[in-house]
Every structure is written in structure tokens, then in C-alpha cells.
Design a protein around this motif. Structure first.
Motif, short mmCIF file in Angstrom:
data_model
loop_
_atom_site.label_atom_id
_atom_site.label_comp_id
_atom_site.label_asym_id
_atom_site.label_seq_id
_atom_site.Cartn_x
_atom_site.Cartn_y
_atom_site.Cartn_z
N GLN A 136 0.77 3.12 -3.55
CA GLN A 136 -0.44 3.89 -3.81
C GLN A 136 -0.47 5.17 -2.97
OE1 GLN A 136 -2.82 3.50 -6.10
NE2 GLN A 136 -1.65 1.80 -6.96
N ARG A 137 0.08 5.12 -1.77
CA ARG A 137 0.11 6.32 -0.95
C ARG A 137 1.06 7.36 -1.56
NH1 ARG A 137 0.00 2.52 3.31
NH2 ARG A 137 2.30 2.64 3.48
N GLY B 268 0.80 -1.22 0.00
CA GLY B 268 0.00 0.00 0.00
C GLY B 268 0.82 1.26 0.00
#
Length: 316
Positions: free
Chosen positions: A13-14, A10
Motif C-alpha cells: 500500500q505504501r 503494508g
């Protein structure tokens, strides 16, 4: 190179979502500050790319957005800009979906000099020889130039029948629903030939609004050939009518003139003191009582006569 599709927790995507300044700088370089508005969101494209959206203040593009796609090639690689494009937003005014011109043509669009070719595989048409019972006849007709190349297919006939039935000259029109009878029983109705003859025909009444048109057998109008209207006088006439030219007149009898009534005579006053006094009749002798047993028929009659005489004398 590390496979980001499987090892990403993740963080990629951050990083892509946080690259707002990089995306704005890219769109400002491409469009200019006067055509770029506020940041309205970010959409994930895949595991290594995302698109940042900015309001577009371009004249004529109300509701559109700038889309800046950024990507990350690796964990230690910098974020790069892939493309900057102008896309319509949910409230944007866009052109309708593209429709080929032959599908946009509607009934009534064909004008003088226009040509509208039929599609090669039009389901409404079939080769003419398919509609003949004798192929040899069709072959001869085509060779001599007398036959048609195509005729209506079953699909074409049903399509035309549905269109005519629900059209202006069908049974559901206002004129048909108010008509006294249907075209199928009208003398001005001429049936079509072929399989459509049972349901459709042409109107030949010049007074009818359907004159020269194909009408449904259940269509109707006020000009039906079998309508009979009772013609009556617009002036109300009584049931009993006297003909003055044939009547005999008799003068009424004259009323007799009534004679005047005579005036009543004056009453004569009589002095009772001078009036003669009538003598009182002598009183009849009293008959001795007779025993009931001794009364006979003769004595009864004599008694009745004496009584009558006594009453007469008393009156005088």
C-alpha cells in the motif's frame, strides 16, 4: 506466486500511494496538462490496487476529478496503470438519479393528444368481476359489451379519497375554514355513488368556486344554501321614528307684552317738629298683690283683659 492478500505488511500500500508521478504521467498523456490540476488524495481499492485523484480543470465539469488506478502484481513487479477516468467529486454538479418516464409524469402533465398507458399490475385497478355479487351478471355484461374490464380497487378508492381530502376542496383549505357551514348540509351538494358517497360529492352551485368539482362533505364556502343574512339599511335609523305626515301642529300661544313698571314716587319728608304728638295713655292702676290661694277664675280672666288693654294703649 506469493499471495499478497495474506503476506502484505503494508509495504504494498505504501508503494501504491507513492506512485503519484506515475499516475500524473498517465493522466497527462490521456487529457493534457491544461486539464489536470493538483493531486488531492489517494483511495485504496483493494490489497493490490489504489486510485490517485487529481483536480480536473475541464470546462463544464466543475468539481470533478481525474482518477488514476494503479496496481501491483507482486513484490518484485513494477507498478502498472489500470485505468484513467473522470469522476465527480463531493462538490460536483451531477445529473439527478434516473427515474423512468412513467414515474416522472405528474398531475397536469397530460396534454391534448398525449397517451399515458396504465401499468399492467396497477394496484388502483382490479378486474370488474371482482366487484360484482353475481359472477354470471359480469360474464353476460362483458359478452354484450356493457361491462367495464376494470374498476377501482380498495387501494384506488383510498388513494383518491386521501388526495381529495387534503386538496383544494377539502376541509383544510382556506375557503373551508372560513365558511359558515359545510357541504354535507348544502342543497347544492350531490353525493357520489358507491363507498365514496359518505365522504364526497359534487358541487352544483355556479356561484361557488367548487362548481363542477368533487368536494369533501366537510368542505364549505360562502354560497351555502341555508345561509340567511339579515338585510338592514346602511343608513342608521333611530328606534323612535316620527311620521311627519300624520302629526298635528298647533301654533304656540303669543307671549303677552309686559307693562312697564311705574316709576317710584318721591318720598315725602315729614318735619318731626310739626307732627302731632300722640298723647300717652294713662298708666293703668297697679293692682294689689293677691295671694295665690285667693285667685279665682273670674279674677284671672279680669286680669288678662286688663293686661290686653294696657298693651293696646301702649301701642297707640
Amino acid at each position: 506466486m506469493t499471495l499478497l492478500l495474506t503476506l502484505d505488511d503494508g509495504s504494498i500500500q505504501r508503494k501504491l500511494a507513492e506512485a503519484v508521478d506515475l499516475a500524473r504521467a498517465a493522466v497527462l498523456e490521456d487529457a493534457g496538462a491544461e486539464q489536470v490540476g493538483a493531486h488531492v488524495g489517494v483511495d485504496s481499492e483493494d490489497a493490490v490496487s489504489a486510485s490517485h485523484l487529481f483536480e480536473a480543470t475541464v470546462t463544464g465539469y466543475r468539481g470533478w476529478r481525474w482518477s488514476v488506478t494503479v496496481a501491483l502484481a507482486g513484490e518484485d513487479e513494477p507498478i502498472t496503470v489500470s485505468e484513467v477516468v473522470l469522476i465527480p467529486g463531493p462538490d460536483a454538479r451531477v445529473a439527478p438519479a434516473w427515474v423512468p418516464w412513467e414515474r416522472r409524469v405528474q398531475a397536469g402533465d397530460l396534454g391534448v393528444g398525449d397517451i399515458f398507458p396504465v401499468e399492467k399490475d396497477d394496484p388502483r385497478l382490479v378486474p370488474a368481476y371482482l366487484e360484482s355479487d353475481d359472477p354470471a351478471v359480469e360474464a353476460v355484461a362483458k359478452e354484450t359489451g356493457l361491462g367495464r374490464v376494470h374498476v377501482l380497487s380498495r387501494h384506488g378508492r383510498l388513494d383518491a379519497a386521501a388526495r381529495w381530502h387534503s386538496g383544494e376542496f377539502g376541509p383544510r383549505s382556506d375557503m373551508a375554514r372560513s365558511a359558515p357551514d359545510v357541504c354535507g348540509s348544502c342543497g347544492f351538494f350531490v353525493s357520489l355513488a358507491g363507498s365514496l358517497s359518505a365522504a364526497f360529492g359534487a358541487c352544483t352551485n355556479d356561484i361557488s368556486p367548487a362548481d363542477g368539482h368533487v368536494v369533501d362533505v366537510e368542505y364549505g364556502c360562502g354560497a351555502h344554501s341555508e345561509i340567511e343574512v339579515e338585510v338592514t339599511s346602511s343608513v342608521p335609523v333611530a328606534e323612535l321614528v316620527y311620521d311627519d305626515s300624520l302629526m298635528d301642529f298647533e301654533p304656540a300661544p303669543e307671549t303677552p307684552v309686559e307693562a312697564p313698571e311705574p316709576e317710584p314716587a318721591e318720598a315725602t319728608v315729614v318735619d318731626e317738629s310739626e307732627a302731632p304728638v300722640a298723647e300717652a295713655p294713662e298708666t293703668a292702676e297697679v293692682q294689689p298683690e293677691v295671694e295665690p290661694e285667693a285667685v279665682t277664675a273670674e279674677t284671672a280672666e279680669t286680669a288678662d283683659e286688663a293686661q290686653v288693654e294696657a298693651e293696646s294703649a301702649s301701642e297707640h
